[in-house]
Design a protein around this motif. Structure first.
Motif, PDB file in Angstrom:
ATOM      1  N   TYR A 269       0.838  -1.200   0.000  1.00  0.00           N
ATOM      2  CA  TYR A 269       0.000   0.000   0.000  1.00  0.00           C
ATOM      3  C   TYR A 269       0.875   1.252   0.000  1.00  0.00           C
ATOM      4  CZ  TYR A 269      -3.873   3.130   1.077  1.00  0.00           C
ATOM      5  OH  TYR A 269      -4.805   4.131   1.017  1.00  0.00           O
ATOM      6  N   PHE A 270       1.858   1.253   0.889  1.00  0.00           N
ATOM      7  CA  PHE A 270       2.753   2.403   0.956  1.00  0.00           C
ATOM      8  C   PHE A 270       3.434   2.620  -0.395  1.00  0.00           C
ATOM      9  CE2 PHE A 270       6.985   4.145   1.170  1.00  0.00           C
ATOM     10  CZ  PHE A 270       6.782   5.334   1.851  1.00  0.00           C
ATOM     11  N   GLU A 271       3.961   1.554  -0.954  1.00  0.00           N
ATOM     12  CA  GLU A 271       4.720   1.694  -2.204  1.00  0.00           C
ATOM     13  C   GLU A 271       3.846   2.175  -3.358  1.00  0.00           C
ATOM     14  OE1 GLU A 271       7.686  -1.867  -2.301  1.00  0.00           O
ATOM     15  OE2 GLU A 271       8.672   0.053  -2.717  1.00  0.00           O
ATOM     16  N   SER A 272       2.584   1.744  -3.376  1.00  0.00           N
ATOM     17  CA  SER A 272       1.679   2.252  -4.419  1.00  0.00           C
ATOM     18  C   SER A 272       1.454   3.748  -4.245  1.00  0.00           C
ATOM     19  CB  SER A 272       0.322   1.561  -4.362  1.00  0.00           C
ATOM     20  OG  SER A 272       0.478   0.197  -4.461  1.00  0.00           O
ATOM     21  N   ALA A 273       1.241   4.158  -2.989  1.00  0.00           N
ATOM     22  CA  ALA A 273       1.022   5.586  -2.739  1.00  0.00           C
ATOM     23  C   ALA A 273       2.264   6.388  -3.102  1.00  0.00           C
ATOM     24  CB  ALA A 273       0.635   5.810  -1.278  1.00  0.00           C
ATOM     25  N   ALA A 274       3.427   5.785  -2.850  1.00  0.00           N
ATOM     26  CA  ALA A 274       4.691   6.488  -3.119  1.00  0.00           C
ATOM     27  C   ALA A 274       4.920   6.705  -4.613  1.00  0.00           C
ATOM     28  CB  ALA A 274       5.855   5.709  -2.511  1.00  0.00           C
ATOM     29  N   LYS A 275       4.130   6.028  -5.431  1.00  0.00           N
ATOM     30  CA  LYS A 275       4.218   6.280  -6.875  1.00  0.00           C
ATOM     31  C   LYS A 275       3.485   7.569  -7.247  1.00  0.00           C
ATOM     32  CE  LYS A 275       4.786   1.601  -8.643  1.00  0.00           C
ATOM     33  NZ  LYS A 275       3.953   0.522  -8.059  1.00  0.00           N
ATOM     34  N   HIS A 276       2.638   8.062  -6.348  1.00  0.00           N
ATOM     35  CA  HIS A 276       1.793   9.208  -6.682  1.00  0.00           C
ATOM     36  C   HIS A 276       2.114  10.464  -5.888  1.00  0.00           C
ATOM     37  CE1 HIS A 276      -0.573   6.609  -9.226  1.00  0.00           C
ATOM     38  NE2 HIS A 276      -0.469   5.721  -8.276  1.00  0.00           N
ATOM     39  N   SER A 277       3.045  10.339  -4.954  1.00  0.00           N
ATOM     40  CA  SER A 277       3.497  11.519  -4.238  1.00  0.00           C
ATOM     41  C   SER A 277       4.923  11.239  -3.809  1.00  0.00           C
ATOM     42  CB  SER A 277       2.620  11.775  -3.006  1.00  0.00           C
ATOM     43  OG  SER A 277       3.236  12.744  -2.185  1.00  0.00           O
ATOM     44  N   ASP A 278       5.812  12.219  -3.969  1.00  0.00           N
ATOM     45  CA  ASP A 278       7.178  11.903  -3.557  1.00  0.00           C
ATOM     46  C   ASP A 278       7.512  12.409  -2.162  1.00  0.00           C
ATOM     47  OD1 ASP A 278       7.225  14.466  -4.362  1.00  0.00           O
ATOM     48  OD2 ASP A 278       8.377  14.093  -6.204  1.00  0.00           O
ATOM     49  N   ASP A 279       6.483  12.841  -1.431  1.00  0.00           N
ATOM     50  CA  ASP A 279       6.702  13.190  -0.026  1.00  0.00           C
ATOM     51  C   ASP A 279       6.538  11.910   0.807  1.00  0.00           C
ATOM     52  OD1 ASP A 279       6.881  14.196   2.470  1.00  0.00           O
ATOM     53  OD2 ASP A 279       5.244  15.646   2.279  1.00  0.00           O
ATOM     54  N   PHE A 280       7.594  11.077   0.784  1.00  0.00           N
ATOM     55  CA  PHE A 280       7.485   9.741   1.382  1.00  0.00           C
ATOM     56  C   PHE A 280       7.223   9.786   2.880  1.00  0.00           C
ATOM     57  CE2 PHE A 280      10.665   9.038  -2.185  1.00  0.00           C
ATOM     58  CZ  PHE A 280       9.665   8.763  -3.116  1.00  0.00           C
ATOM     59  N   LYS A 281       7.825  10.762   3.557  1.00  0.00           N
ATOM     60  CA  LYS A 281       7.631  10.824   5.010  1.00  0.00           C
ATOM     61  C   LYS A 281       6.179  11.150   5.343  1.00  0.00           C
ATOM     62  CE  LYS A 281       8.538  10.888   9.382  1.00  0.00           C
ATOM     63  NZ  LYS A 281       8.028   9.683  10.035  1.00  0.00           N
ATOM     64  N   SER A 282       5.568  12.044   4.543  1.00  0.00           N
ATOM     65  CA  SER A 282       4.155  12.340   4.793  1.00  0.00           C
ATOM     66  C   SER A 282       3.274  11.126   4.529  1.00  0.00           C
ATOM     67  CB  SER A 282       3.669  13.486   3.905  1.00  0.00           C
ATOM     68  OG  SER A 282       4.163  14.699   4.394  1.00  0.00           O
ATOM     69  N   ILE A 283       3.574  10.402   3.448  1.00  0.00           N
ATOM     70  CA  ILE A 283       2.787   9.187   3.174  1.00  0.00           C
ATOM     71  C   ILE A 283       2.917   8.246   4.365  1.00  0.00           C
ATOM     72  CG2 ILE A 283       2.449   7.205   1.664  1.00  0.00           C
ATOM     73  CD1 ILE A 283       3.815   8.753  -0.556  1.00  0.00           C
ATOM     74  N   SER A 284       4.170   8.075   4.808  1.00  0.00           N
ATOM     75  CA  SER A 284       4.417   7.196   5.941  1.00  0.00           C
ATOM     76  C   SER A 284       3.588   7.626   7.160  1.00  0.00           C
ATOM     77  CB  SER A 284       5.910   7.222   6.279  1.00  0.00           C
ATOM     78  OG  SER A 284       6.142   6.540   7.478  1.00  0.00           O
ATOM     79  N   ASN A 285       3.604   8.931   7.465  1.00  0.00           N
ATOM     80  CA  ASN A 285       2.826   9.415   8.611  1.00  0.00           C
ATOM     81  C   ASN A 285       1.336   9.130   8.439  1.00  0.00           C
ATOM     82  OD1 ASN A 285       5.168  10.351   9.695  1.00  0.00           O
ATOM     83  ND2 ASN A 285       4.844  12.493   9.110  1.00  0.00           N
ATOM     84  N   TRP A 286       0.825   9.430   7.254  1.00  0.00           N
ATOM     85  CA  TRP A 286      -0.603   9.193   7.026  1.00  0.00           C
ATOM     86  C   TRP A 286      -0.954   7.717   7.130  1.00  0.00           C
ATOM     87  CZ3 TRP A 286      -5.009  12.157   6.317  1.00  0.00           C
ATOM     88  CH2 TRP A 286      -4.788  13.545   6.399  1.00  0.00           C
ATOM     89  N   VAL A 287      -0.089   6.866   6.578  1.00  0.00           N
ATOM     90  CA  VAL A 287      -0.379   5.427   6.633  1.00  0.00           C
ATOM     91  C   VAL A 287      -0.300   4.927   8.072  1.00  0.00           C
ATOM     92  CG1 VAL A 287       0.442   3.133   5.947  1.00  0.00           C
ATOM     93  CG2 VAL A 287       0.314   4.971   4.253  1.00  0.00           C
ATOM     94  N   MET A 288       0.774   5.330   8.776  1.00  0.00           N
ATOM     95  CA  MET A 288       0.968   4.798  10.133  1.00  0.00           C
ATOM     96  C   MET A 288      -0.069   5.322  11.119  1.00  0.00           C
ATOM     97  SD  MET A 288       5.014   4.478  10.848  1.00  0.00           S
ATOM     98  CE  MET A 288       5.228   6.214  11.048  1.00  0.00           C
ATOM     99  N   VAL A 289      -0.515   6.564  10.922  1.00  0.00           N
ATOM    100  CA  VAL A 289      -1.458   7.133  11.891  1.00  0.00           C
ATOM    101  C   VAL A 289      -2.900   6.968  11.405  1.00  0.00           C
ATOM    102  CG1 VAL A 289      -2.109   9.161  13.212  1.00  0.00           C
ATOM    103  CG2 VAL A 289       0.303   8.747  12.679  1.00  0.00           C
ATOM    104  N   GLU A 290      -3.256   7.686  10.348  1.00  0.00           N
ATOM    105  CA  GLU A 290      -4.674   7.731   9.968  1.00  0.00           C
ATOM    106  C   GLU A 290      -5.177   6.410   9.365  1.00  0.00           C
ATOM    107  OE1 GLU A 290      -6.488  10.249  10.892  1.00  0.00           O
ATOM    108  OE2 GLU A 290      -4.739  11.389  11.587  1.00  0.00           O
ATOM    109  N   VAL A 291      -4.388   5.857   8.455  1.00  0.00           N
ATOM    110  CA  VAL A 291      -4.845   4.627   7.794  1.00  0.00           C
ATOM    111  C   VAL A 291      -4.919   3.477   8.798  1.00  0.00           C
ATOM    112  CG1 VAL A 291      -4.339   2.921   6.008  1.00  0.00           C
ATOM    113  CG2 VAL A 291      -3.978   5.355   5.532  1.00  0.00           C
TER     114      VAL A 291
END
Lengths: 94, 479
Positions: free
Chosen positions: B328-350
């Motif tokens: 899931y993370f890696e798919s999202a990382a294809k659409h935004s290059d702010d990896f740390k923000s994706i990580s935060n959103w996945v770890m907290v909100e998702v």
């Protein structure tokens, strides 16, 4: 005598057989006779011969992971000495 | 240093996620009506002949590869003889002197130490049926599970604490799930663990007498039971007694250890080669083919997350905890290059949403693309982080481009400083008392102003601009 009475008792226990004293004595003698006879095989030199575990040659005989119909429950339970509608029934096991 | 040190080895059984049983074509499904997935082979009828499920072999090899084992060129099956009603043939088809995999290892982290736990062997075998004990003085037998393919993973006695045993088990489970070869459901019995435990004086080279612990139905119970057993053994030795080799049962309700059998009653399995099953040969071609089918494993993936996405160790650990989350993370990382923000959103909100709703990652409806878009909208200042969180529930529900929701609700962030300044002026004007407090040095009042301004703007003002402009204005008043 490679087989003594203790060994016969142990084998009987593992096989869930109850033997009388007479039978224990009898089987001790008979088992020894059989083993003595088999002992003759040991006189053959087998140093360079690989152990044979299977009567046929071959390897990798597989089936694909595809479901084959099971038999129906009635057929499965039919030969059981004791059963319920759904289960085999056996003496209480702890 | 402790006077005694424990020595622990684990035997782990994992039911394999095949469609059919190990040696017959009956369904391997859990929870079907009793005695409906049975046939003459798994019922042990005379004259029936078993045939090896190819998938079972492939799964066992994959687990061997994943745990750094040697995949043995030749392996064979053996009969393990014992008499019990859950096994109608009178023997369990297993492997003995020629297991499919041997000499592997796993790396675990326990108490910040990296530890290598050697794996003695992995072998294939079949499961037994299920016994149900009723009140009538009989036991009932369901043979649906009889013949289910298992792998048994046997560690060397390299584990030095109950916690290490827990970590080792968790790692095994993680790998089995990554490979998708077992569902590892301990309550349903698809993952089971026995522990061999002994203690010795710290630093001693020789091993003490071991006991075998069974019946631990959760990872936590494995940890607890081993701890209890270590304490029990130390107590006995301290009182001058001797440990006897025995098999013990863990009672999870009472948190107690019970004796099941002593060594004198130990089974005499009389193993011998299974004449009805020919040996298994795994050549390099087959091994390489299986290797190419394997997914990236947790350790590799964790390193990749650290190197490629530059994420902190903690993030890498959480995100690669399951293959699904990492995907899931890696798919999202294809659409935004702010990896740390994706990580935060996945770890907290998702993860919060998934846990609260008891979902799996695969059941989570918001696509990684739309999560990536949401993060981009925050980064290009179209919306604030706060607004993003506010609309998150609706976004998950609808799984659409977040921009649609923002436009529908008119939530686009206001970055226009002139507009923001107007609001600031209004708020300052109507809160003179707080202005006085601020000018008197009470910095905390700043939060109050920000709150009021954000409220006025219905949350749409860019919080960063608000902060800057507000401080500017107030400090001008100071002079």
């Amino acid at each position: 005598m490679p087989v003594n009475r203790e060994i016969v008792k142990h084998i009987a226990k593992l096989s869930k057989l109850s033997l009388t004293d007479f039978e224990e004595e009898k089987f001790t003698l008979e088992l020894n006779k059989i083993l003595e006879y088999m002992e003759k095989l040991n006189s053959i030199k087998t140093d360079n011969i690989e152990t044979m575990s299977y009567p046929v040659d071959g390897f990798n005989v597989f089936r694909e992971d595809e479901i084959v119909n099971s038999i129906d429950r009635e057929a499965a339970l039919k030969n059981a000495p004791q059963r319920t509608d759904e289960f085999f029934k056996v003496p209480k096991i702890l | 240093m402790n006077k005694y040190e424990p020595v622990i080895g684990l035997e782990v059984h994992a039911q394999l996620l095949t469609e059919t049983k190990a040696f017959c074509g009956c369904s391997n499904k859990f929870g079907d009506q009793p005695n409906t997935n049975v046939c003459p082979i798994c019922l042990g009828h005379p004259g029936s002949l078993p045939k090896i499920n190819k998938k079972m072999v492939e799964f066992a090899v994959m687990m061997g590869l994943a745990t750094n084992c040697k995949i043995n060129f030749k392996s064979s099956f053996a009969r393990k003889n014992y008499f019990y009603p859950d096994l109608p043939k009178g023997w369990q088809t297993s492997q003995f002197d020629e297991p499919i995999c041997s000499n592997g290892f796993l790396e675990i982290t326990a108490d910040n130490n990296l530890r290598t736990i050697r794996i003695n062997r992995i072998h294939m075998e079949e499961d037994a049926g299920k016994l149900i004990h009723d009140e009538t003085g009989f036991s009932l037998v369901d043979l649906n599970r009889c013949g289910t393919p298992l792998i048994e993973i046997v560690s060397e006695p390299d584990l030095q604490s109950p916690h290490e045993a827990f970590q080792y088990l968790s790692k095994l489970k993680q790998i089995l799930l990554y490979l998708n070869i077992s569902d590892c459901n301990m309550e349903e019995g698809s993952l089971r663990c026995d522990a061999n435990v002994s203690v010795r004086l710290t630093g001693d080279k020789s091993l003490g007498v071991k006991t075998e612990l069974k019946n631990m139905n959760s990872f936590k119970n494995v940890e607890k039971a081993i701890q209890k057993e270590i304490e029990r053994q130390i107590d006995i030795i301290e009182e001058g007694g001797k440990i006897i080799q025995q098999t013990l049962l863990w009672d999870a309700d009472k948190e107690e250890i019970k004796i099941m059998r002593t060594k004198e009653e130990a089974h005499d399995y009389r193993y011998f080669p299974e004449p009805d099953l020919l040996p298994v040969i795994i050549d390099d071609v087959w091994k390489n083919e299986l290797m190419s089918k394997m997914p990236e494993l947790p350790d590799v993936r964790r390193k990749k997350f650290s190197n490629l996405y530059k994420l902190p160790e903690y993030d890498c650990e959480i995100l690669t905890s399951t293959k699904e989350l990492a995907d899931y993370f890696e798919s999202a990382a294809k659409h935004s290059d702010d990896f740390k923000s994706i990580s935060n959103w996945v770890m907290v909100e998702v993860l919060k949403f998934i846990n609260e709703n008891n979902l799996s990652v695969n059941q989570f409806r918001l696509s990684p693309i739309n999560l990536g878009k949401l993060i981009n909208l925050i980064n290009d200042k179209t919306i604030s982080n706060k607004i993003a969180k506010d609309i998150f529930a609706e976004l998950i529900e609808r799984n659409i481009d977040p921009l649609i929701i923002i436009k529908e609700k008119g939530l686009t962030q206001i970055n226009d400083s002139k507009f923001i300044e107007e609001i600031i002026d209004r708020v300052i004007k109507s809160n003179q008392e707080q202005v006085k407090q601020y000018l008197a040095g009470k910095d905390k009042v700043l939060g109050f102003f920000v709150g009021q301004i954000m409220k006025e703007s219905k949350g749409k003002a860019n919080p960063q601009s608000v902060n800057e402009l507000l401080i500017n204005k107030l400090s001008l008043m100071k002079n």
